[in-house]
Design an enzyme around this catalytic site. Structure first.
Site, PDB file in Angstrom:
ATOM      1  N   ASP A 286     -23.787  12.982  45.560  1.00  0.00           N
ATOM      2  CA  ASP A 286     -23.707  13.536  46.914  1.00  0.00           C
ATOM      3  C   ASP A 286     -22.984  14.878  46.998  1.00  0.00           C
ATOM      4  OD1 ASP A 286     -21.202  12.480  46.315  1.00  0.00           O
ATOM      5  OD2 ASP A 286     -20.769  12.013  48.397  1.00  0.00           O
ATOM      6  N   GLU A 287     -22.844  15.572  45.876  1.00  0.00           N
ATOM      7  CA  GLU A 287     -22.057  16.805  45.914  1.00  0.00           C
ATOM      8  C   GLU A 287     -22.500  17.733  44.792  1.00  0.00           C
ATOM      9  OE1 GLU A 287     -17.332  17.933  46.413  1.00  0.00           O
ATOM     10  OE2 GLU A 287     -17.906  16.018  45.520  1.00  0.00           O
TER      11      GLU A 287
END
Length: 352
Positions: free
Chosen positions: A94-95
Site C-alpha cells: 500500500d505504499e
C-alpha cells in the site's frame, strides 16, 4: 493508502462502514494486522495483541485478512503509478516512492501529479490515499503521513530545514521506537535538537545510522528511487496458540516453519547463506541467533538443520515457555546487487 486492509473491508461490506474494525483474529493469540480510523480513535493500532484491542474497544469488529484481495487492489494502484513514471519503488502493498522528475505526462508540477494520482486511485478503487511531495525520499515519506487520511502535503525545498527542525524525533522516517527513546534520553526531542549534534558524535552513539540522522536533520537524503529493489531477506514466524516448553513440540514447529520459509524462497527464487532464528518467550523477552554458511541454503532440510543448531545454542530453551518462533534467510551485503550511488538532480516545480 489510508488504513489499506481495513478500508478495503469497509468498502466491500457496508455493515462495517463507520464502525471500529480490525483485520486479524480476535483470539487470545491474535494480532491486529490493520485498524480502521474509527478503531484508532480508541488507541488500537497494527501489531497490537487482539486482547488488548478488545480491552480498549470492546465493540471492535474483527475480520480475517483477505490477502489475495489486497494484492489485487495493490496491483491496480501500482498500475496507476506506472502510468506516470517507471521510477516506482514499492515499500509494501500500500505504499511506494515515485520519482516524477521525468514523467510520462510531461507535467512540471509534482503537486498536480499527486492530485491526479489520488483522484485516479479513488475513481478505480473507491479508496482514499495520502500523498507527500518533496525533493527526496525522507521528506516525501514524512509529508505523506502529515495530513492523513485523504491528505496531500508538500514540503518545498526552501522550507525543508525549518520544517525538519520543528519535527518531533518520533516522526522521523527511519527512527524506530527504541532509537527515539534513546534520543529523548540524550535530550534530542526535535529535529532542531538533532541538528546540534556533530556527525561524529551521532555515529559514536548510533553507529552508521548516526550519519544518516545527521543528514536527515538538514533535509538531505541522496537515496535514489530504485525501480527494481533487491530483496534482502525472507522469512516466516508463528505465534503459538499455547506456549511451547517440550523440545519435541519446539522442533516439530521449527520443521514446519522451515518448510514454509523454503516454500516462499522457492516461489521467489530467493537464495541466501545466512539463517536467523527468532524466539519470543511467554514473558515477551526475545532473542535472535544467526549463522552464515559458505553455501546457499536451498532445501528445507538444510534450513531446518541450521535452525535446530541455532535453537540448541540457546541456553534456556527448555526452561522457558516459547510464545513465538521464526526463521529468516538473509543475503549478505556482498550478495546484494549494487545500484548507482548518486544521480544528477534535475529541478521540478512544486507549486500548483
Amino acid at each position: 493508502m489510508d488504513a489499506f486492509y481495513a478500508s478495503i473491508e469497509q468498502r466491500d461490506n457496508p455493515d462495517y462502514r463507520g464502525k471500529p474494525l480490525a483485520v486479524g483474529y480476535g483470539e487470545k493469540r491474535g494480532v491486529v494486522a490493520a485498524a480502521s480510523y474509527e478503531a484508532r480513535r480508541y488507541g488500537v493500532h497494527s501489531a497490537m495483541p487482539s486482547v488488548t484491542a478488545l480491552r480498549k474497544c470492546p465493540n471492535i469488529i474483527f475480520v480475517p485478512p483477505r490477502f489475495d484481495v489486497y494484492r489485487n487492489v495493490s496491483n491496480q494502484i501500482m498500475q496507476i503509478f506506472h502510468e506516470y513514471t517507471s521510477m516506482v519503488e514499492p515499500l509494501s502493498l500500500d505504499e511506494a516512492f515515485l520519482d516524477v522528475t521525468v514523467n510520462n505526462k510531461g507535467a512540471r508540477s509534482a503537486t498536480l501529479i499527486a492530485k491526479e494520482i489520488k483522484q485516479k486511485i479513488y475513481n478505480r478503487t473507491h479508496l482514499t490515499s495520502s500523498a507527500g511531495v518533496s525533493y527526496n525520499k525522507f521528506l516525501a515519506k514524512i509529508a505523506s503521513d502529515y495530513r492523513k487520511p485523504d491528505g496531500l502535503f508538500v514540503i518545498e525545498p526552501e522550507k525543508a530545514e525549518a520544517f525538519v527542525e520543528k519535527l518531533t524525533i518520533d516522526k522521523f522516517f527511519g527512527v524506530g521506537k527504541v532509537t527515539a527513546k534513546r534520543m529523548v534520553e540524550l535530550g534530542i526531542r526535535t529535529g532542531y535538537d538533532l541538528k546540534q549534534w556533530s556527525e561524529l558524535d551521532l555515529v559514536k552513539e548510533f553507529g552508521k545510522a548516526g550519519s544518516t540522522y545527521w543528514h536527515f536533520a538538514r533535509g538531505i537524503d541522496d537515496r535514489e528511487v530504485e525501480s527494481e529493489r533487491v530483496r534482502k531477506s525472507l522469512g516466516a514466524e508463528v505465534t503459538f496458540m499455547d506456549d511451547l516448553d517440550e523440545i519435541v513440540d519446539i522442533l516439530g514447529s521449527l520443521d514446519q516453519i522451515a518448510n514454509e520459509v523454503h516454500r516462499r524462497a522457492q516461489k521467489r527464487k530467493f537464495l541466501a547463506k545466512t539463517v536467523t532464528l527468532k524466539v519470543k518467550y511467554a514473558d515477551f523477552t526475545q532473542i535472535t541467533r544467526s549463522k552464515t554458511v559458505n553455501y546457499y541454503v536451498n532445501s528445507n532440510e538444510k534450513l531446518f538443520e541450521l535452525g535446530k543448531e541455532l535453537l540448541l545454542q540457546v541456553n534456556d530453551i527448555e526452561e522457558k515457555k516459547i510464545r513465538l518462533m521464526g526463521l529468516t534467510l538473509k543475503k549478505s551485503d556482498s550478495e546484494l546487487s549494487s545500484y548507482p550511488h548518486r544521480a544528477i538532480q534535475l529541478t521540478l516545480d512544486f507549486e500548483e
